[in-house]
Design an enzyme around this catalytic site. Structure first.
Site, PDB file in Angstrom:
ATOM      1  N   SER A 213       0.794  -1.231   0.000  1.00 25.79           N
ATOM      2  CA  SER A 213       0.000   0.000   0.000  1.00 25.79           C
ATOM      3  C   SER A 213       0.825   1.280   0.000  1.00 25.79           C
ATOM      4  O   SER A 213       0.379   2.286  -0.534  1.00 25.79           O
ATOM      5  CB  SER A 213      -0.949   0.008   1.199  1.00 25.79           C
ATOM      6  OG  SER A 213      -0.214  -0.005   2.410  1.00 25.79           O
TER       7      SER A 213
ATOM      8  N   HIS B  48      -5.049  -3.305  -2.947  1.00 28.94           N
ATOM      9  CA  HIS B  48      -4.604  -2.410  -4.025  1.00 28.94           C
ATOM     10  C   HIS B  48      -4.403  -3.141  -5.355  1.00 28.94           C
ATOM     11  O   HIS B  48      -3.937  -2.548  -6.322  1.00 28.94           O
ATOM     12  CB  HIS B  48      -3.323  -1.686  -3.598  1.00 28.94           C
ATOM     13  CG  HIS B  48      -3.541  -0.863  -2.369  1.00 28.94           C
ATOM     14  ND1 HIS B  48      -4.066   0.414  -2.411  1.00 28.94           N
ATOM     15  CD2 HIS B  48      -3.392  -1.162  -1.053  1.00 28.94           C
ATOM     16  CE1 HIS B  48      -4.196   0.873  -1.178  1.00 28.94           C
ATOM     17  NE2 HIS B  48      -3.795  -0.068  -0.334  1.00 28.94           N
TER      18      HIS B  48
ATOM     19  N   LYS C 126     -11.653   0.995  -2.619  1.00 27.93           N
ATOM     20  CA  LYS C 126     -10.521   1.619  -3.314  1.00 27.93           C
ATOM     21  C   LYS C 126     -10.859   1.670  -4.816  1.00 27.93           C
ATOM     22  O   LYS C 126     -11.689   2.487  -5.204  1.00 27.93           O
ATOM     23  CB  LYS C 126      -9.238   0.865  -2.963  1.00 27.93           C
ATOM     24  CG  LYS C 126      -8.928   1.015  -1.459  1.00 27.93           C
ATOM     25  CD  LYS C 126      -7.655   0.372  -1.060  1.00 27.93           C
ATOM     26  CE  LYS C 126      -7.213   0.745   0.339  1.00 27.93           C
ATOM     27  NZ  LYS C 126      -8.130   0.476   1.452  1.00 27.93           N
TER      28      LYS C 126
HETATM   29  C1  LIG Z   1      -3.349  -3.264   2.223  1.00 23.71           C
HETATM   30  C2  LIG Z   1      -4.571  -2.802   2.946  1.00 23.71           C
HETATM   31  N1  LIG Z   1      -5.316  -3.721   3.595  1.00 23.71           N
HETATM   32  C3  LIG Z   1      -6.419  -3.355   4.258  1.00 23.71           C
HETATM   33  C4  LIG Z   1      -6.848  -2.059   4.291  1.00 23.71           C
HETATM   34  C5  LIG Z   1      -8.076  -1.718   5.062  1.00 23.71           C
HETATM   35  O1  LIG Z   1      -9.170  -1.618   4.209  1.00 23.71           O
HETATM   36  P1  LIG Z   1     -10.418  -0.712   4.590  1.00 23.71           P
HETATM   37  O2  LIG Z   1     -10.034   0.685   4.249  1.00 23.71           O
HETATM   38  O3  LIG Z   1     -11.535  -1.255   3.777  1.00 23.71           O
HETATM   39  O4  LIG Z   1     -10.631  -0.885   6.059  1.00 23.71           O
HETATM   40  C6  LIG Z   1      -6.110  -1.069   3.598  1.00 23.71           C
HETATM   41  C7  LIG Z   1      -6.475   0.351   3.531  1.00 23.71           C
HETATM   42  O5  LIG Z   1      -7.230   0.960   4.104  1.00 23.71           O
HETATM   43  C8  LIG Z   1      -4.945  -1.458   2.916  1.00 23.71           C
HETATM   44  O6  LIG Z   1      -4.205  -0.560   2.270  1.00 23.71           O
END
Ligand SMILES: Cc1ncc(COP(=O)(O)O)c(C=O)c1O
Length: 393
Positions: free
Chosen positions: A179, A207, A238
């Site tokens: 990320s 992502h 996203k």
């Molecule tokens: C790699 C990764 N996993 C999980 C999440 C969490 O997802 P959410 O925003 O739906 O809680 C994010 C970003 O927020 C992320 O970048």
């Protein structure tokens, strides 16, 4: 009891130069944003395909509200399991080429719930050093022995697998696209190691979903590994432009989560409008590959332009481009200088990234125009004079 600790902890954060404040976005989420009343070009969003303000998603949400109302009223296991939840899960399973799928309220909830359901005392988790906070917290919650291997380092992973030989279960967990760095995990090799050492694999496609794979299903789909990983999780908030998350895998995996996963069981189901947006988004992701082409084209233009200007960029293989700065204060000052000139590229500091690796996280969108990208590069050129590119400290 007095709450003086609130002020003293805030002071500590400020003294370390790590104080964070919310920014207010006035309008919708597009390639430009109304930030603090001013229009800026947006390079700080995960809305990679430009679906967050797409009329098809808005129309689907409105129609769902008209037909099914606003709230879900209860958790999925009580009375909140509505038609659209199951419709979306069937569509996600088809999209991801798995037997089943289960919707979660957020990616954070999915990760903490998955890890604490699939592993426990006596198990071993092997986790990439740059995995997301939700994975780190899931490891903590699971009570399994967690061994953090150096980022994308297969030798370190193999050493960890050997050490974990006596564990009841071994689970490797990795993001497919990281990320904050935008690089890609060596997934094929990870799966091969997992098979060699009888370990399971969980991937986070937060992502990768919507961006990779011929139909946008992600990196696992692109590499044809769906049948060789236990869990594919990803988010709907996203590239898919809405909100929520999913887990895709076997029917047994989803059934176990329905029975045991606390962050699935003990929470109100997502509302119907959110399900409808995701259904509409998957249709667009599958039927409009040109969005992925435009995204890739824009990434290339931006990457090329910034490296021509002499900025130090990380090894990104995705729309996430890290411009490395190093020092946190310097990074935030660079971000502020760009914002003053109408370009929003968020500075990322510890604890989101390791100390000494602060960076601008610059993200492309399919809907950025050439004019916007050229304008941004001009602004980067201007600030470069003030901030020479030998920036890593
Ligand atoms: C790699 C990764 N996993 C999980 C999440 C969490 O997802 P959410 O925003 O739906 O809680 C994010 C970003 O927020 C992320 O970048």
């Amino acid at each position: 009891m007095r709450a003086d600790f609130l002020d003293s902890e805030l002071k500590e954060i400020k003294d370390a130069g790590l104080y964070r404040q919310l920014r207010l976005v006035g309008g919708d989420q597009g390639p430009t944003l109304l930030l603090g009343g001013r229009e800026v070009i947006n390079f700080s969003s995960n809305n990679y395909l430009g679906l967050a303000n797409h009329p098809a998603l808005a129309a689907a949400a409105k129609a769902a509200i008209d037909r099914f109302g606003c709230g879900s009223g209860a958790s999925r296991l009580i009375s909140g399991n509505m038609t659209l939840h199951e419709e979306l899960e069937a569509k996600l399973a088809k999209f991801k080429n798995t037997e089943a799928a289960l919707v979660f309220n957020s990616g954070f909830q999915a990760n903490i719930g998955l890890l604490s359901t699939l592993t426990g005392k006596g198990d071993a988790i092997l986790s990439d050093a740059l995995n997301h906070a939700s994975i780190i917290d899931g490891c903590r919650l699971s009570k399994a022995q967690t061994s953090v291997y150096a980022h994308c380092d297969l030798d370190a992973l193999e050493a960890g697998l050997k050490q974990a030989a006596s564990a009841r279960r071994r689970l490797i967990v990795t993001e497919t696209i990281f990320s904050m760095d935008g690089d890609q995990a060596p997934l094929r090799e990870i799966v091969e190691l997992a098979e060699k050492y009888e370990a399971l694999v969980m991937v986070d496609e937060a992502h990768g979903t919507g961006v990779f794979g011929a139909n946008g299903a992600g990196v696992v789909a692109e590499l044809g590994l769906a049948s060789r990983v236990l869990v594919q999780m990803g988010t709907l908030g996203k590239a898919l432009g809405g909100f929520g998350a999913y887990v895709a895998g076997s029917r047994a995996l989803c059934d176990l989560l329905i029975n045991r996963c606390r962050s699935f069981v003990f929470t109100t189901a997502l509302p119907p409008a959110v399900m409808a947006m995701a259904l509409a988004a998957i249709d667009l992701v599958e039927s409009e590959p040109q969005r992925r082409d435009a995204l890739r084209g824009n990434c290339q233009k931006l990457k090329h332009g910034l490296s021509q200007l002499g900025f130090e960029l990380g090894k990104s293989e995705s729309p996430i481009l890290p411009l490395l700065v190093g020092d946190a204060a310097r990074c935030m000052a660079l971000s502020a200088a760009l914002l003053d000139r109408g370009v929003f590229a968020q500075g990322i500091r510890p604890p989101t990234v390791p100390a000494g690796t602060s960076r601008l996280r610059i993200t492309s969108m399919a809907t950025h125009s050439d004019v916007q990208i050229e304008r941004a590069l001009k602004v980067f050129e201007e600030v470069k004079r003030q901030w020479p590119p030998t920036t890593t400290s």
